[in-house]
Design an enzyme around this catalytic site. Structure first.
Site, PDB file in Angstrom:
ATOM      1  N   THR A  39       0.739  -1.376  -0.045  1.00 56.48           N
ATOM      2  CA  THR A  39      -0.080   0.045   0.020  1.00 56.48           C
ATOM      3  C   THR A  39       0.916   1.211   0.075  1.00 56.48           C
ATOM      4  OG1 THR A  39      -0.158  -0.101   2.439  1.00 56.48           O
ATOM      5  CG2 THR A  39      -1.993  -1.088   1.234  1.00 56.48           C
ATOM      6  N   GLY A 125      17.854 -10.159   2.319  1.00 58.67           N
ATOM      7  CA  GLY A 125      17.022 -11.059   1.316  1.00 58.67           C
ATOM      8  C   GLY A 125      15.825 -11.789   1.785  1.00 58.67           C
ATOM      9  N   ALA A 126      15.462 -11.537   3.007  1.00 60.35           N
ATOM     10  CA  ALA A 126      14.338 -12.383   3.711  1.00 60.35           C
ATOM     11  C   ALA A 126      13.250 -11.416   3.760  1.00 60.35           C
ATOM     12  CB  ALA A 126      14.571 -12.696   4.960  1.00 60.35           C
ATOM     13  N   SER A 130      16.718  -5.435   5.261  1.00 62.26           N
ATOM     14  CA  SER A 130      17.943  -5.169   5.873  1.00 62.26           C
ATOM     15  C   SER A 130      18.646  -3.997   5.193  1.00 62.26           C
ATOM     16  CB  SER A 130      18.953  -6.641   5.361  1.00 62.26           C
ATOM     17  OG  SER A 130      18.681  -6.750   4.066  1.00 62.26           O
ATOM     18  N   GLU A 163      17.698   4.956  -2.053  1.00 61.81           N
ATOM     19  CA  GLU A 163      17.339   3.750  -2.773  1.00 61.81           C
ATOM     20  C   GLU A 163      16.808   3.657  -3.997  1.00 61.81           C
ATOM     21  OE1 GLU A 163      16.735   0.649   0.001  1.00 61.81           O
ATOM     22  OE2 GLU A 163      16.236  -0.748  -1.573  1.00 61.81           O
ATOM     23  N   ASP A 175       9.622   1.252   4.653  1.00 62.79           N
ATOM     24  CA  ASP A 175      10.814   0.412   5.593  1.00 62.79           C
ATOM     25  C   ASP A 175      11.756   1.537   6.117  1.00 62.79           C
ATOM     26  OD1 ASP A 175       9.491  -1.818   4.183  1.00 62.79           O
ATOM     27  OD2 ASP A 175      11.187  -2.022   2.967  1.00 62.79           O
ATOM     28  N   TYR A 224       7.503  -6.790  -8.457  1.00 66.46           N
ATOM     29  CA  TYR A 224       7.188  -5.393  -7.625  1.00 66.46           C
ATOM     30  C   TYR A 224       6.772  -4.354  -8.617  1.00 66.46           C
ATOM     31  CZ  TYR A 224       7.830  -2.165  -3.807  1.00 66.46           C
ATOM     32  OH  TYR A 224       7.593  -0.948  -2.980  1.00 66.46           O
TER      33      TYR A 224
HETATM   34  C1  GLA Z   1       9.179  -3.816   0.251  1.00 63.95           C
HETATM   35  C2  GLA Z   1       9.170  -2.431  -0.035  1.00 63.95           C
HETATM   36  C3  GLA Z   1       8.173  -1.514   0.758  1.00 63.95           C
HETATM   37  C4  GLA Z   1       6.872  -2.132   0.499  1.00 63.95           C
HETATM   38  C5  GLA Z   1       6.777  -3.681   0.545  1.00 63.95           C
HETATM   39  C6  GLA Z   1       5.282  -4.169   0.429  1.00 63.95           C
HETATM   40  O1  GLA Z   1       9.551  -4.097   1.435  1.00 63.95           O
HETATM   41  O2  GLA Z   1      10.546  -1.921   0.112  1.00 63.95           O
HETATM   42  O3  GLA Z   1       8.434  -0.153   0.339  1.00 63.95           O
HETATM   43  O4  GLA Z   1       6.274  -1.760  -0.789  1.00 63.95           O
HETATM   44  O5  GLA Z   1       7.812  -4.233  -0.068  1.00 63.95           O
HETATM   45  O6  GLA Z   1       4.588  -3.771   1.358  1.00 63.95           O
END
Ligand code: GLA
Length: 392
Positions: A39, A125-126, A130, A163, A175, A224
């Site tokens: 979202t 990568g999980a 990170s 990023e 994040d 994505y």
């Molecule tokens: C990754 C992206 C976030 C978010 C999530 C999905 O973690 O870095 O910004 O879009 O996917 O909720």
């Protein structure tokens, strides 16, 4: 690894590498997202939790305009670059601190030269962010040592820009915001449009359990970006009927009932996930506020089904772990966390059920995929902070 030992580990390694104690040790957390999947790039609502797995960065300023970085976990790999010009990306871990440097320079801010050493307990990568943890560690340390005095929100925006534009990953702001602004014991309701947030206590009888499928997110990048494009397409098509919408955030469930039939099926599915997920996040905040863990768990479960069926970012491994979690008495709800296509699930569970949950997840996953998931309880932690500072 306990906090104190990570603190000691980086302090001692810094001393061994650079010959003096670090001036600053920064802890910058990873995260799990309790609700609000995909979202954040739709101006929507998210509910992440900063976790007790973190990047630990030991750092001292130096007189020369140069950054000398040492990555303990990468076999002691090192990277050196000038801080007074834009560094060239090399395609590895050092791109993240370089990206942060780039974002400061973009704003006309000149960071000081540093000696820095870091180690991380956030699995790479999980789906536990990170990279955002690493970015915020460097952004916070540089801000602190260079005396810029930027707010946490600005540091989060700076890292997202780093990023997006330097590393080239088109992530949203979730994040970076939770790594910057998380609060111990709490989940954060974040409005990604305004960056307003509120912390909601996670009730003391609840535990947050993370299970790592061990599947690394190979498809995550391309899928994505494809989902982002589909969401933008949904907005363009819906604008014909709803001219005032700027993003899917502005679309209500009743709008989709009325106009959804005019969208191609896949685009409708993507929009329906985002629109219903925003509603679920609001209800989740209310549930946490009321201490209603049953309702919180139902919303988490509904969030997973929506990510699986409408948004199509799950994989059999994650579905199996989620279904197994939900079989355990005392588990309120479970879902995939992060972008999907691998990585982790998160389960909200009664404290007394943690041991049986971990055992059941391991047994079921082993039987289905011949793999052992890494399962651990995590405590909601504070956002990036100074773990210690030398008195001078
Ligand atoms: C990754 C992206 C976030 C978010 C999530 C999905 O973690 O870095 O910004 O879009 O996917 O909720």
């Amino acid at each position: 690894m306990a906090k104190i030992s990570m603190y000691r580990k980086v302090a001692q390694a810094f001393y061994a590498r650079f010959g003096s104690p670090p001036q600053l040790i920064v802890r910058s957390p990873g995260r799990v997202n309790l609700l609000g999947g995909h979202t954040d790039y739709n101006d929507g609502l998210v509910m992440p939790v900063a976790v007790d797995r973190a990047v630990w960065l030991a750092v001292s300023p130096v007189d020369a305009p140069e950054a000398m970085l040492h990555a303990v976990d990468m076999g002691g790999a090192e990277s050196t670059f000038a801080v007074d010009r834009i560094p060239a990306a090399v395609g590895g871990w050092s791109d993240y601190p370089m990206a942060v440097l780039w974002a400061f320079l973009e704003r006309g801010l000149q960071p000081v030269g540093i000696n820095a050493l870091f180690s991380s307990t956030v699995p790479v990568g999980a789906g536990m962010s990170s990279s955002a943890a690493l970015e915020l560690a460097f952004a916070y340390a540089w801000d602190h040592l260079s005396g810029f005095g930027l707010t946490r929100e600005t540091l989060a925006q700076l890292c997202q820009q780093a990023e997006n534009e330097y590393v080239g990953v088109n992530c949203g702001i979730m994040d970076q915001m939770i790594a910057a602004c998380g609060k111990a014991g709490h989940a954060m309701l974040l409005d990604t449009r305004t960056l307003e947030y509120h912390h909601f206590p996670v009730p003391p009888q609840a535990a947050i359990v993370v299970a790592d499928s061990q599947v690394r997110r190979t498809l995550a990048h391309s899928e994505y970006n494809a989902r982002r494009v589909e969401c933008e397409q949904a907005v363009r098509l819906l604008r014909e009927y709803l001219p005032d919408i700027a993003s899917l955030r502005d679309v209500r469930p009743q709008d989709l009932e009325q106009y959804g039939a005019y969208l191609p099926e896949k685009i409708l599915q993507r929009a329906r996930h985002v629109v219903t997920e925003n509603v679920r996040v609001v209800r989740m905040a209310q549930a946490l506020h009321a201490g209603n863990l049953e309702l919180a768990g139902q919303l988490i479960g509904a969030g997973h089904r929506s990510l699986r069926d409408d948004y199509e970012v799950s994989i059999p491994e994650l579905d199996t772990l989620v279904a197994a979690a939900q079989e355990v008495p005392g588990c309120y709800g479970a879902r995939l966390t992060g972008a999907g296509f691998g990585g982790c699930i998160v389960a909200l569970v009664h404290k007394d059920a943690v041991v049986s949950l971990a055992a059941h997840l391991k047994e079921v996953y082993q039987a289905h995929f011949d793999l052992t998931p890494d399962v651990y309880v995590t405590q909601p932690a504070d956002g990036v902070s100074v773990a210690a500072q030398a008195v001078s």
